[in-house]
Design an enzyme around this catalytic site. Structure first.
Site, short mmCIF file in Angstrom:
data_model
loop_
_atom_site.label_atom_id
_atom_site.label_comp_id
_atom_site.label_asym_id
_atom_site.label_seq_id
_atom_site.Cartn_x
_atom_site.Cartn_y
_atom_site.Cartn_z
N GLU A 57 -19.60 -0.16 3.42
CA GLU A 57 -20.54 -0.63 4.43
C GLU A 57 -21.51 -1.67 3.85
O GLU A 57 -21.80 -2.69 4.49
CB GLU A 57 -21.36 0.53 5.00
CG GLU A 57 -20.52 1.64 5.60
CD GLU A 57 -20.27 2.77 4.63
OE1 GLU A 57 -20.48 3.92 5.01
OE2 GLU A 57 -19.86 2.49 3.48
N CYS A 89 -25.99 4.70 2.46
CA CYS A 89 -25.52 3.59 3.30
C CYS A 89 -26.26 3.55 4.63
O CYS A 89 -26.37 2.49 5.25
CB CYS A 89 -24.02 3.71 3.53
SG CYS A 89 -23.04 3.41 2.04
N ARG A 189 2.89 4.73 -8.89
CA ARG A 189 2.17 5.10 -10.11
C ARG A 189 0.78 4.45 -10.15
O ARG A 189 -0.22 5.11 -10.45
CB ARG A 189 2.95 4.65 -11.35
CG ARG A 189 4.12 5.48 -11.71
CD ARG A 189 4.74 4.99 -13.01
NE ARG A 189 5.98 5.67 -13.32
CZ ARG A 189 6.77 5.39 -14.34
NH1 ARG A 189 6.45 4.38 -15.16
NH2 ARG A 189 7.89 6.07 -14.54
N ASP A 205 14.49 11.63 -21.22
CA ASP A 205 14.31 10.21 -20.92
C ASP A 205 13.35 9.50 -21.86
O ASP A 205 13.35 8.26 -21.89
CB ASP A 205 13.79 10.05 -19.48
CG ASP A 205 14.79 10.53 -18.44
OD1 ASP A 205 15.97 10.74 -18.80
OD2 ASP A 205 14.40 10.70 -17.27
N SER A 226 5.39 24.19 -21.49
CA SER A 226 4.89 25.55 -21.72
C SER A 226 4.91 25.96 -23.19
O SER A 226 4.12 26.82 -23.60
CB SER A 226 5.69 26.55 -20.89
OG SER A 226 7.06 26.49 -21.22
N SER A 307 9.46 24.07 -8.17
CA SER A 307 8.31 24.97 -8.28
C SER A 307 7.17 24.52 -7.38
O SER A 307 6.48 25.35 -6.77
CB SER A 307 7.84 25.04 -9.73
OG SER A 307 8.84 25.61 -10.56
#
Length: 373
Positions: A57, A89, A189, A205, A226, A307
């Protein structure tokens, strides 16, 4: 109040504010857009560029200058009425001489004092609520979830063949989708605060998880690991001092591995284990929220995606479908979970949008889950 009946001009001006609001990188603050209209002409446009900088604003009013006197202001989110890193604002709107304010949606933040709409009305400014509310709420969706629950907004990305496979029978998966689809993922991303993968994907990868195909800032990188198996010579570990990197692990993960990885610049976050001994994803997401991460993009693997769906933690889905067949012996399932017993119980994309990315199809939208008994 939702989506009140407005004339075409009011809707068009709010749409302009919504488009303006998509710009900037204000996290952990919301994306907000505003336009100032004088005599049916837009004389000022603004968005919230970064946290700590002036709000949408104020920018729109500054761009309008003297033309803001007796003008209309269209803003996607109720103007703030409190002192934070910037002044309220509402005061800027009052001082500018605005005569009427159109608001897309009320402020959902439970942690700050609201009352922006009331404050404007007390000064004699007409306020019209509920203009294009559905679209304004969609713009705010990641931030709204974050401020009301403490959990980041989760977008799940899948890449699969026409027959639902994610790799060939030998495990080859690069590249199922084409360059245009991969560039679109880099856009996703850049729009996210963090990108998450499971340790299986990180090992298989060795991704950098940075933004390369388009212009944009790198998100934080997060690995759900984990037992802290991430290699010290991996792309993620060797660049951890350049791009913020987290490992989400269990309370029982080896201390010596945690120390080694921490010394490389990785923040190791210990979470309670799930009943299966894996990282409890609800707690893990809350830990990321505590670090100011509002939105995350989950890129793999199948177990992690499954999951998230099983736990009803994915808010949005992006599926990239390549026009090829990998056969019955290919790696099955973009997500690995038991799934619903009935079609009616399946999570699904509500109001899906489809686009063509090169030769691939991209379907995306908000995920809705069946009502729990």
């Amino acid at each position: 109040m939702n989506d009140v009946n407005m004339n075409a001009a009011d809707t068009a001006f709010m749409q302009h504010a919504i488009e303006a609001g998509r710009a900037g990188d204000p996290s952990p603050n919301p994306h907000v857009g505003a336009v100032v209209v004088q005599g049916q002409k837009i004389v000022g446009v603004g968005h919230h560029e970064r946290a700590g900088e002036r709000h949408a604003e104020v920018t729109a009013l500054a761009n309008a200058g003297a033309s803001a006197v007796n003008a209309d202001l269209y803003v996607t989110l109720e103007p703030c009425n409190h002192f934070g890193r910037t002044p309220p604002c509402t005061r800027a709107i009052i001082d500018a001489g605005i005569r009427r304010v159109f608001v897309g949606t009320a402020d959902p933040n439970p942690h700050v004092e609201g009352g922006g709409i009331d404050a404007l009305r007390k000064e004699g400014i007409e306020v019209v609520e509920g203009v294009s509310t559905t679209e304004c709420e969609a713009l705010l969706a990641p931030w709204t979830k974050f401020v009301t629950t403490g959990i980041p907004y989760v977008a799940l990305k899948l890449a699969l063949s026409l027959d639902g496979r994610i790799a060939t029978r030998t495990g080859a998966s690069r590249w199922i989708t084409g360059p245009e689809a991969r560039a679109r993922v880099h856009v996703l991303r850049a729009e996210s605060d963090a990108v998450i993968v499971g340790i299986g994907t990180a090992i298989a990868d060795d991704p950098a998880l940075t933004v390369r195909e388009v212009t944009g800032r790198n998100p934080a990188r997060v690995v759900v690991d984990s037992q802290l198996k991430l290699a010290v010579d991996s792309a993620l570990a060797t660049t951890a001092r350049e791009v913020r990197t987290y490992l989400l692990t269990t309370e029982g993960a080896p201390d010596d591995r945690a120390l080694i990885l921490s010394e490389l610049g990785i923040e190791v976050i210990r979470c309670a284990p799930s009943p299966e001994g894996r990282v409890d994803l609800d707690q893990a997401l809350r830990a990321l929220g505590e670090r100011g991460i509002v939105s995350v993009l989950v890129e793999g693997g199948a177990e992690l995606g499954g999951s998230l769906l099983a736990g009803r933690l994915a808010d949005r889905l992006h599926a990239f479908v390549a026009p090829l067949l990998l056969g019955p012996r290919g790696r099955p399932g973009a997500v690995d979970w038991c799934g619903p017993a009935e079609i009616a119980d399946a999570p699904r994309i509500i109001d899906p949008q489809w686009e063509v990315c090169g030769v691939d199809a991209h379907v995306f939208g908000r995920v809705e889950y069946p009502a729990e008994d």
